[in-house]
Design an enzyme around this catalytic site. Sequence first.
Site, PDB file in Angstrom:
ATOM      1  N   GLU A 233       0.835  -1.209   0.000  1.00  0.00           N
ATOM      2  CA  GLU A 233       0.000   0.000   0.000  1.00  0.00           C
ATOM      3  C   GLU A 233       0.866   1.253   0.000  1.00  0.00           C
ATOM      4  OE1 GLU A 233      -1.334   2.231   3.708  1.00  0.00           O
ATOM      5  OE2 GLU A 233      -2.886   0.703   3.432  1.00  0.00           O
TER       6      GLU A 233
ATOM      7  N   ASP B 256      -5.560  -3.696  -2.252  1.00  0.00           N
ATOM      8  CA  ASP B 256      -5.458  -2.254  -2.500  1.00  0.00           C
ATOM      9  C   ASP B 256      -4.020  -1.862  -2.821  1.00  0.00           C
ATOM     10  OD1 ASP B 256      -4.624  -2.694   0.162  1.00  0.00           O
ATOM     11  OD2 ASP B 256      -5.253  -0.690   0.782  1.00  0.00           O
TER      12      ASP B 256
END
Length: 360
Positions: A69, A126
């Site tokens: 991330e 993500d």
Amino acid sequence: MSALLLAAMAGMATLTGAASPALAAAPQAALTVEPQDYLIGAWELYRSRFVSPEGRVVDDDNGSISHSEGQGYGMLLAVAAGDRANFDKLWSWTQQELFIREDGLAAWRWDPAASPHITDRNNASDGDMLVAWALLRAAERWNVPEFRKRARTISDALAAHSVSDVRGRKMLMPAAEGFAKGEQPDGPVVNASYWIFPAIAELATISPALAKAKLGESGTWLLRKARFGPAKLPSDWVSLGASDPAPARSFPASFGYNAVRVPLYLAWSQDADPALLKSYADSWSAQAPGALGTVDLPTGATLEPMTAPGYGAIADLVACASGERPARAETRNFVPTTYYPSTLHLLSLLAFAERYPRCL
């Protein structure tokens, strides 16, 4: 002349250049000069504080680890600031240290104090999406076909390994393992903040597999249904085990540090639903301008104030998207705090620059 002004002047020509046809409709092409000044100067401060010389983004909120991330966020911000040299360092480190899985996705957690440094080989969806998004934008900004090719490879791998069919909808799983039916007591379990709406829209233009999943539609459906308690906000972790979404049993039923990113990504989207943003605007309108807090969803009570300016920047972004209120000075003038709120602060500035420059 200040270092920030010099940095802004150095990056101005790159940021005001014409976009390539592939991203002609992307919000990145709409940057205006004044928001660019905010972004470039802020990136220089952020980079000097959180990015190591070799290109590792350091999460000082979490024991100075690094993760997919953070690398994706850093790469995305470097592209926006026109900083090719540091983008290359970030991507080189990410490739070497995190892309060790056989499926084309990145291991999510890297700990400098551990040996080996990878302490969890599972991916974080993500993080993979952010890295792919940054690569796609870098390919367009600097005309590097290899970046575009790798962005598609990662996007295709996400579609293959981190998207599951749940009652006829393709849902983005938080990782390839650990959250499906049978892996959680009320699984499948998803995280609404992993739906990065502007990234999904742009990556769908190069990955037919990701486009076919229609994640933008499933994410919007999720956020319409996952409005819990008096505050009508999503929980960080949402169970899809029953016909209607519910706060996942293995996690606190709270709007917390994950879900605070949901309104950021919604407001950043070209197709933001005003009705969805209204829940956040309403929840925060009774508080001091820019004030946020984690929320206990069953009661609606504030659990912990989010006092760093980076959280307030999200509230400003939502206020601008909902009612044109200008950003406060605390949002416009970036001052680093710790990794996570500082990152959210810069992402909010980027969203302002691309979608709502008038509010700066």
